[in-house]
Design an enzyme around this catalytic site. Structure first.
Site, PDB file in Angstrom:
ATOM      1  N   LYS A  90       0.852  -1.202   0.000  1.00 45.16           N
ATOM      2  CA  LYS A  90       0.000   0.000   0.000  1.00 45.16           C
ATOM      3  C   LYS A  90       0.883   1.245   0.000  1.00 45.16           C
ATOM      4  O   LYS A  90       1.750   1.397   0.857  1.00 45.16           O
ATOM      5  CB  LYS A  90      -0.912   0.014   1.233  1.00 45.16           C
ATOM      6  CG  LYS A  90      -1.808   1.255   1.284  1.00 45.16           C
ATOM      7  CD  LYS A  90      -2.855   1.142   2.375  1.00 45.16           C
ATOM      8  CE  LYS A  90      -2.407   1.638   3.713  1.00 45.16           C
ATOM      9  NZ  LYS A  90      -2.247   3.097   3.817  1.00 45.16           N
ATOM     10  N   ASP A 121      -3.438   4.300  -2.102  1.00 40.40           N
ATOM     11  CA  ASP A 121      -4.391   4.747  -1.080  1.00 40.40           C
ATOM     12  C   ASP A 121      -4.417   6.278  -1.024  1.00 40.40           C
ATOM     13  O   ASP A 121      -3.831   6.884  -0.133  1.00 40.40           O
ATOM     14  CB  ASP A 121      -3.942   4.128   0.260  1.00 40.40           C
ATOM     15  CG  ASP A 121      -4.800   4.526   1.445  1.00 40.40           C
ATOM     16  OD1 ASP A 121      -5.950   4.952   1.250  1.00 40.40           O
ATOM     17  OD2 ASP A 121      -4.301   4.403   2.578  1.00 40.40           O
ATOM     18  N   LYS A 159      -7.430   8.089  -1.402  1.00 33.48           N
ATOM     19  CA  LYS A 159      -8.738   8.502  -0.846  1.00 33.48           C
ATOM     20  C   LYS A 159      -9.280   9.764  -1.533  1.00 33.48           C
ATOM     21  O   LYS A 159      -9.509  10.791  -0.883  1.00 33.48           O
ATOM     22  CB  LYS A 159      -8.638   8.748   0.664  1.00 33.48           C
ATOM     23  CG  LYS A 159      -8.182   7.558   1.477  1.00 33.48           C
ATOM     24  CD  LYS A 159      -8.243   7.855   2.974  1.00 33.48           C
ATOM     25  CE  LYS A 159      -7.784   6.712   3.832  1.00 33.48           C
ATOM     26  NZ  LYS A 159      -6.325   6.453   3.810  1.00 33.48           N
ATOM     27  N   ASP A 202     -13.870  14.610  -4.133  1.00 34.87           N
ATOM     28  CA  ASP A 202     -13.992  15.901  -4.827  1.00 34.87           C
ATOM     29  C   ASP A 202     -15.306  15.874  -5.608  1.00 34.87           C
ATOM     30  O   ASP A 202     -16.086  14.919  -5.479  1.00 34.87           O
ATOM     31  CB  ASP A 202     -12.768  16.081  -5.757  1.00 34.87           C
ATOM     32  CG  ASP A 202     -12.388  17.551  -5.933  1.00 34.87           C
ATOM     33  OD1 ASP A 202     -13.293  18.352  -6.241  1.00 34.87           O
ATOM     34  OD2 ASP A 202     -11.211  17.890  -5.767  1.00 34.87           O
ATOM     35  N   THR A 229     -11.789   5.911  10.880  1.00 34.64           N
ATOM     36  CA  THR A 229     -11.884   5.319  12.236  1.00 34.64           C
ATOM     37  C   THR A 229     -11.371   6.288  13.304  1.00 34.64           C
ATOM     38  O   THR A 229     -11.552   6.055  14.484  1.00 34.64           O
ATOM     39  CB  THR A 229     -11.102   3.993  12.322  1.00 34.64           C
ATOM     40  OG1 THR A 229      -9.840   4.188  11.705  1.00 34.64           O
ATOM     41  CG2 THR A 229     -11.841   2.876  11.626  1.00 34.64           C
ATOM     42  N   ARG A 261       3.316  -1.457  10.637  1.00 31.91           N
ATOM     43  CA  ARG A 261       4.469  -1.592  11.530  1.00 31.91           C
ATOM     44  C   ARG A 261       4.769  -2.997  12.034  1.00 31.91           C
ATOM     45  O   ARG A 261       5.955  -3.319  12.204  1.00 31.91           O
ATOM     46  CB  ARG A 261       4.311  -0.592  12.685  1.00 31.91           C
ATOM     47  CG  ARG A 261       4.546   0.845  12.187  1.00 31.91           C
ATOM     48  CD  ARG A 261       3.954   1.887  13.076  1.00 31.91           C
ATOM     49  NE  ARG A 261       2.489   1.867  13.006  1.00 31.91           N
ATOM     50  CZ  ARG A 261       1.693   2.687  13.677  1.00 31.91           C
ATOM     51  NH1 ARG A 261       2.240   3.595  14.474  1.00 31.91           N
ATOM     52  NH2 ARG A 261       0.387   2.600  13.539  1.00 31.91           N
TER      53      ARG A 261
END
Ligand code: C5P
Length: 233
Positions: A33, A60, A62, A65, A119, A210
């Site tokens: 990603k 990614d 996002k 518009d 989230t 991570r």
């Protein structure tokens, strides 16, 4: 066809550490990603380098518009040859439909998924926007809207996965971050799920950063997680 379930989040500031990490992994075992930070710093050249190594990429960015601008951005992203792209479902039906049409008209259509509610937004943050629903109600509403507009799936937290799998059926992709193997550091994530639990709840793909990128042996960490979820897809 090989369909790795783990998407490793390359959350790095530039190409050098991102490529170094990718060289330690294998496209047979994961996808990658690339998000706003890395893409803004490096541009499409990095994607080409990663794809030359055989990796499929979730870009990614996002997009959110007006419909025409989002559709053109999706068209440009699709032309880069990536495997998956995303938009914000809060852009509304017209934007989602325009994005879907742009992607399906491209030569090699990537999967198109939507972000529902971030989230990071708690009940009070959503209320402050004037939205009267709970986060869970909003997630379901936006996932249904994305599905209705013809998108392939949504990004969702592990806690929402079982509910969305039930409500949206088996063909809808659920892409789940906030994954932590047992005993792994939580870092800044709070509500996490193990890879096995997320797959059992109905996740299609797990976004993991991570626990793999900061491991002393990233390949070993990736292999161990793949082993944990074997047979659960
Ligand atoms: O390192 P870690 O596994 O926490 O990385 C998770 C990745 O998933 C990051 O790239 C983060 O931005 C992304 N993400 C998330 N929660 C969301 C949406 C995306 O953690 N709700």
């Amino acid at each position: 066809m090989n369909d790795p379930k783990i998407i490793v989040a390359l959350d790095f500031p530039g190409a050098v550490p991102a490529l170094a990490l990718a060289h330690r992994l294998s496209p047979e075992l994961c996808r990658l990603k690339v998000g706003k930070e890395l893409f803004t710093a490096t541009g499409p050249i990095l994607l080409e380098q990663l794809m030359r190594g055989g990796f499929e990429i979730f870009l990614d960015l996002k997009f959110h518009d007006i419909p025409n601008t989002t559709a053109q951005a999706c068209k440009a992203a699709a032309s880069l040859g990536v495997w998956m792209i995303n938009v914000h479902a809060l852009g509304g039906r017209k934007m989602l439909e325009a994005a879907q049409i742009a992607v399906s008209n491209s030569a090699r259509p990537p999967k198109l998924i939507a972000v529902t509610m971030l989230t990071s937004m708690a009940q009070e943050d959503i209320a402050e926007l004037g939205i009267q629903f709970t986060p869970e109600e909003m997630v379901l509403r936006l996932a249904k809207l994305a599905q209705d507009a013809g998108l392939d799936g949504v990004v969702c937290s592990a806690q929402e996965t079982a509910m969305l799998r039930k409500q949206c059926g088996n063909k809808f992709s659920l892409v789940t971050p906030g994954i932590r193997p047992e005993h792994a550091s939580l870092d800044d994530q709070s509500r996490v799920m193990t890879p096995q639990a997320a797959m059992q709840a109905g996740s299609s793909y797990l976004v993991i950063g991570r626990p793999i990128t900061k491991a002393s042996d990233p390949l070993q960490a990736l292999l161990a997680i793949n082993q944990d979820i074997r047979g659960l897809a």
